[in-house]
Scaffold this active site. Structure first.
Site, PDB file in Angstrom:
ATOM      1  N   ASP A   1      78.507   0.328 -10.583  1.00 53.77           N
ATOM      2  CA  ASP A   1      78.127   0.538  -9.184  1.00 53.77           C
ATOM      3  C   ASP A   1      78.677   1.819  -8.574  1.00 53.77           C
ATOM      4  OD1 ASP A   1      80.686  -0.409  -9.415  1.00 53.77           O
ATOM      5  OD2 ASP A   1      80.614  -1.656  -7.614  1.00 53.77           O
ATOM      6  N   GLU A   2      79.287   2.685  -9.368  1.00 53.34           N
ATOM      7  CA  GLU A   2      79.839   3.925  -8.836  1.00 53.34           C
ATOM      8  C   GLU A   2      79.526   5.087  -9.775  1.00 53.34           C
ATOM      9  OE1 GLU A   2      83.967   3.767  -7.507  1.00 53.34           O
ATOM     10  OE2 GLU A   2      83.934   1.587  -7.740  1.00 53.34           O
TER      11      GLU A   2
ATOM     12  N   ASP B   1      79.120   4.974  -4.093  1.00 57.59           N
ATOM     13  CA  ASP B   1      79.552   3.598  -4.342  1.00 57.59           C
ATOM     14  C   ASP B   1      78.521   2.654  -3.749  1.00 57.59           C
ATOM     15  OD1 ASP B   1      80.852   1.234  -4.739  1.00 57.59           O
ATOM     16  OD2 ASP B   1      82.573   1.679  -3.450  1.00 57.59           O
TER      17      ASP B   1
END
Length: 416
Positions: free
Chosen positions: A112-113, A16
């Site tokens: 973003d992950e 993350d």
């Protein structure tokens, strides 16, 4: 400090990027790094909410999704930066390039992950790979990541949330009861506000409570979802990390918007649904999809929200049919006690066979003609811009209709 690493049968990372949008902005603008910063929508267009914030701003108790005016009351010195999605996408690609040096089992979860399966790398343990990726992202890209390492995807994600920023957390079969079970049940993937409220009403507050509840109780309370959540809580999830070249099946296509002003009558609502329906239909045609279930979401000026859905007569990607169904749902379910602040439209249950069902009324032939017409309009918009041609309804109030969800709204994938 001595760290004991336990080799697992599966080694799955969930990575993350910490405060991703804000971290990118602070990297690109060094003058912001020691100030409270939030990335947020435009207050003028009423998209004024916090999308993300940096660690300094977090110390003031700012919450993702809260209005900017409220955030400024908590933090008067807050610097608000407008989102720049093309830049964030580029940074996301750079991070992914690093992932690809370790495995080809990479499953994104938004910009973003991502999950990575690093099982079987006998030169390095999963923990060593996690630490190496963490250090490389920080050095080569200028942002930080938090990483969870576990034997399944659910616990790996909990691990990446457990300790932030710039950290690695290991959740193993030996320690998950100590780390995971005390966490609030709302931390578990797929448990939202409504489910949390329902579970709390029956005295279930932690993930451990979910795991230890009786199977029959969870099934009666939440159906199949209850059984799935129990498997998650007990560490029994076995879903694999997808190969990076396998695209995820599209389950739904939708758009929503906070309107430039409050909507006060059905005419206003139809203008907004017209723009949303055209965007959704155009996106569906891009993927050669036709759907059979349409849902709408309505939020009033007091931020009360409801959703409704209906089955359409036949699978379609024609915007006129979406508008008609959306307005039918709306009129049947809203009595105008309050003005409306935002609307959403979504289509699901896609027909991948694309088999036309003809009838004596000729509806299939009419739908085919409308689809060809709208496809021609798509080509015009691709070449000359979104506003080169519009439905007459949208032209009734350009102040309401002059937004472009097809290009401006970034849709993040839902992984589970």
């Amino acid at each position: 400090m001595l760290i004991t690493v336990i080799k697992m049968e599966k080694e799955i990372l969930h990575i993350d990027c910490n405060k991703f949008y804000a971290s990118v902005e602070c990297y690109l603008h060094p003058e912001l790094r020691d100030k409270p910063v939030a990335v947020g929508g435009s207050e003028k267009s009423r998209h004024g909410i916090i999308l993300t914030k940096n660690e300094i701003a977090s110390a003031y108790g700012l919450i993702v999704g809260e209005p900017l005016w409220k955030a400024k009351q908590k933090c008067p010195d807050l610097i608000i930066v407008p989102p720049n999605f093309p830049v964030y996408i580029e940074f996301s690609k750079r991070v992914r390039k690093i992932f690809e040096e370790y495995t080809d089992l990479i499953e994104p979860f938004g910009l973003d992950e991502a999950w990575l399966d690093v099982t079987g790398d006998w030169n390095k343990t999963g923990y060593e790979i996690a630490q190496e990726i963490r250090k490389r992202v920080k050095k080569e890209i200028g942002i930080t990541v938090s990483i969870g390492l576990s034997f399944n995807k659910i616990f790996a994600k909990l691990g990446s949330d457990y300790k932030k920023p710039d950290a690695v957390t290991v959740i193993s079969k030996e320690n998950y009861r100590d780390i995971v079970w005390p966490l609030p049940c709302s931390d578990l993937l797929m448990i939202g506000r409504a489910t949390t409220k329902k579970l709390n009403a029956y005295g279930i507050y932690t993930i451990g409570d979910v795991a230890n509840a009786s199977d029959s109780f969870m099934k009666n309370l939440l159906g199949k979802n209850g059984q799935m959540l129990q498997r998650f809580a007990r560490g029994q999830d076995r879903s694999p990390v997808r190969h990076m070249d396998i695209s995820r099946d599209i389950k739904s296509i939708g758009n929503s918007t906070t309107t430039p002003r409050d909507l006060i009558n059905n005419k206003d609502v139809k203008i907004i649904f017209t723009v949303l329906a055209e965007s959704v239909a155009r996106r569906m045609r891009e993927h050669n999809l036709k759907g059979t279930t349409l849902s709408i979401s309505v939020r009033d000026s007091d931020l009360n929200t409801f959703t409704r859905q209906c089955k359409m007569q036949s699978p379609t990607n024609v915007s006129n049919e979406f508008i008609k169904s959306a307005m039918g749902l709306f009129k049947a379910n809203y009595n105008w006690e309050k003005p409306i602040r935002s609307l959403g439209l979504c289509v699901t249950d896609f027909d991948y066979d694309n088999v036309l069902q003809f009838d004596f009324s000729g509806s299939a032939e009419k739908r085919e003609k409308l689809e060809r017409l709208e496809t021609a309009v798509d080509r015009l918009k691709d070449r000359y811009g979104n506003f080169c041609i519009q439905k007459a309804t949208a032209l009734c109030d350009k102040g309401l209709s002059h937004f472009n969800p097809f290009e401006e709204h970034t849709i993040h994938p839902v992984s589970m």
